[in-house]
Design an enzyme around this catalytic site. Structure first.
Site, short mmCIF file in Angstrom:
data_model
loop_
_atom_site.label_atom_id
_atom_site.label_comp_id
_atom_site.label_asym_id
_atom_site.label_seq_id
_atom_site.Cartn_x
_atom_site.Cartn_y
_atom_site.Cartn_z
N GLU A 152 -0.07 -3.07 -1.84
CA GLU A 152 0.01 -4.62 -1.56
C GLU A 152 0.94 -4.99 -2.73
OE1 GLU A 152 -4.22 -6.31 -1.85
OE2 GLU A 152 -4.52 -4.92 -0.12
N GLU A 181 12.02 -12.38 -4.94
CA GLU A 181 10.89 -12.89 -5.23
C GLU A 181 10.99 -13.48 -6.76
OE1 GLU A 181 7.54 -10.55 -6.47
OE2 GLU A 181 6.11 -11.76 -5.24
N LYS A 187 -6.95 1.29 -13.55
CA LYS A 187 -5.87 1.07 -14.69
C LYS A 187 -5.48 -0.70 -14.38
CE LYS A 187 -1.69 0.41 -15.72
NZ LYS A 187 -1.29 -0.72 -16.42
N CYS A 240 0.67 -14.09 -5.06
CA CYS A 240 1.50 -13.35 -4.24
C CYS A 240 1.58 -14.07 -3.06
CB CYS A 240 1.16 -11.85 -3.95
SG CYS A 240 -0.78 -12.03 -3.39
#
Ligand code: NAD
Length: 476
Positions: free
Chosen positions: A248, A380, A173, A282
């Site tokens: 992750e 973040e 996906k 990331c």
């Protein structure tokens, strides 16, 4: 313009509900693709196909599967320019970056696991003359692979390659924001004759496709890369199902610049670590801590070099940065900057919108002057925005770093390797780079600690994740 279809059971097809949506090029704001807005019915078909295909694929030899992985890598190499262009048009990252990093690393993922799987050995243990145990590895089953928009091909292939190498079948996906390279990959798999159902691709939203996919009882393994909030929602959706899970997730990565760091070299690294791919990796640094003895010198040089960076058309070689991935993300990043300024930060570089008729362009942004314990340090941002703060002692800076709920990665800059390693050991992060950044060796464990994730992938760690052990103990 790409007309994307799902790839299920070896056939390209529209969503059963006939719904579709558009993916935009963030540089032009024009549509680059239409893609299926699938729902649970497409997922159901894909999982059933993957389950059926598992019967044969799981029984094939590693060398048989290895050949398919190499054939996929060959195919990406042949269509290198088409993949690179799609990556850039879909994400807004500069074309040179797609060519230098994303596409070569996607190829490397397939090559690496094609070779690595041939090195995996079964083993036996003899207890005494009466009993010997044979320990073998077996594929887990149908794997759900869910990926984000920032490195769409690279992160998807990081999951598909080891999953298939180990004998699993998969339902992918990809992010609905950047679906094009995943579609090109499914076309390639079809061209090389990968058996039907081994790799299925279902396009759609997290809500309509992702949620149903991870919770599907026939899915035995979930590998997810994306935001921490989404990871949490997935953990809830599969709680009690005992699926193998790898998460992750997000980060708030610190960079420590010690008093003896080489300022010129460090600034070069910190610029890459802060602004490459518009800060949408990331592993990008978001909080830069500089020893107070060199703070002013470092900041001056960092601002000067940052102001030289070119932001513009991602198709042009000179653009160090392109636009952010979407209007929604652009607004989120702009709001994050505004919030920090409201809370007392001083803007010393960036934040201006770039004068373009179209596109979500933002200049690399440096903020300073926030107190170390300011609440906004927790979130973040995931854009070209960093805060720079002075520190006095290593004890102080590692304490502040470890107060973060995240623990993905960190970087330390110092001429004293031994001291840098001591600092690295004190930081709660899964990867710490010393005097470098983003250096990847596919054999080493990759993942995060704390709210940055669960589990490790890479080399043997991926093989552990994508297989189950079985012990057969034979007595005499
Ligand atoms: P996201 O979490 O919004 O989406 C990631 C994927 O999950 C997409 O495919 C999305 O459609 C799907 N999804 C959304 N809701 C879902 C649900 N309830 N169930 C199942 N699937 C669902 O993340 P994003 O905005 O695409 O990516 C940015 C985030 O990804 C950042 O936080 C970044 O740090 C993180 N990231 C982490 C790594 C890593 O290796 N740790 C790598 C890249 C990006």
């Amino acid at each position: 313009m790409y007309t994307i279809q799902n790839y299920i059971d070896g056939r390209f097809q529209n969503a059963i509900n006939s719904k579709s949506m558009e993916s935009l090029n963030p540089a032009t704001e024009g549509a680059i693709a239409t893609l299926p807005n699938s729902d649970y019915r497409d997922v159901q078909n894909a999982v059933e196909s993957a389950e059926q295909a598992f019967q044969n694929w799981s029984q094939t030899t590693p060398s048989y599967r290895s050949k398919f992985l190499h054939a996929i890598a060959d195919g990406i190499e042949k269509k290198f320019d088409a993949f690179a262009l799609a990556e850039t048009e879909d994400t807004g990252k500069p074309l040179w970056l797609s060519k230098k990093v994303d596409i070569p690393r996607a190829i490397a993922n397939f090559r690496f696991f094609a070779d690595h799987i041939l090195t995996i050995k079964d083993f036996s243990v003899q207890k005494d003359e009466k009993a010997t145990s044979l320990i073998t590895r077996h594929p887990v089953g149908v794997a759900a692979l869910i990926t984000p928009w920032n490195l769409p091909l690279y992160l998807l292939t990081w999951k598909i390659a080891p999953a298939l190498a180990c004998g699993n079948t998969v339902v992918c996906k990809p992010s609905e924001v950047t679906p094009v390279t995943a579609f090109l990959l499914s076309q390639l798999m079809d061209e090389i004759g990968l058996p039907k159902g081994v790799c299925n691709m279902v396009f759609g939203t997290g809500q309509d496709v992702g949620e149903f996919l991870v919770a599907h009882p026939k899915v035995r393994l979930v590998s997810f890369t994306g935001g921490t909030q989404t990871g949490r929602a997935i953990e809830k959706a599969i709680a009690g199902s005992f699926k193998k899970t790898s998460m992750e997730l997000g980060g708030k990565n610190p960079i420590v610049v010690d008093q003896d760091a080489d300022i010129d070299q460090t600034v070069e690294w910190v610029i890459k670590a802060s602004f490459m791919n518009q800060g949408q990796i990331c592993l990008c640094g978001e909080r830069i801590f500089v020893h107070q003895k060199i703070f002013e010198m470092f900041l001056e040089k960092f601002i000067k070099e940052t102001k030289k960076l070119t932001v513009g058309d991602p198709m042009i070689e000179q653009s160090f940065m392109g636009p952010l991935v979407s209007k929604m993300h652009f607004d989120k990043v702009k709001n994050s900057i505004a919030l920090r300024i409201k809370e007392g930060a001083r803007l010393v570089a960036g934040d201006e919108n770039i004068e373009h008729e179209k596109g979500y362009y933002l200049r690399p942004t440096i903020l300073t002057g926030l107190t170390k314990d300011n609440a906004c340090h927790v979130d973040e941002i995931f854009g070209p925005v960093v805060t720079v703060e002075p520190f006095e002692t290593i004890e102080e800076v590692t304490r502040i770093i470890n107060e973060s709920p995240y623990g993905l990665c960190a970087a330390v800059f110092s001429k004293d390797q031994k001291r840098a390693q001591e600092v690295a050991k004190k930081i709660q992060a899964a990867t710490v780079w010393i005097n470098c950044w983003l250096v990847r060796d596919l054999r080493v464990p990759f993942g995060g600690v704390k709210n940055s994730g669960l589990g490790r992938e890479g080399g043997d760690y991926s093989v552990d994740f994508y297989t189950e052990y079985q012990t057969i103990c034979t007595g005499t």
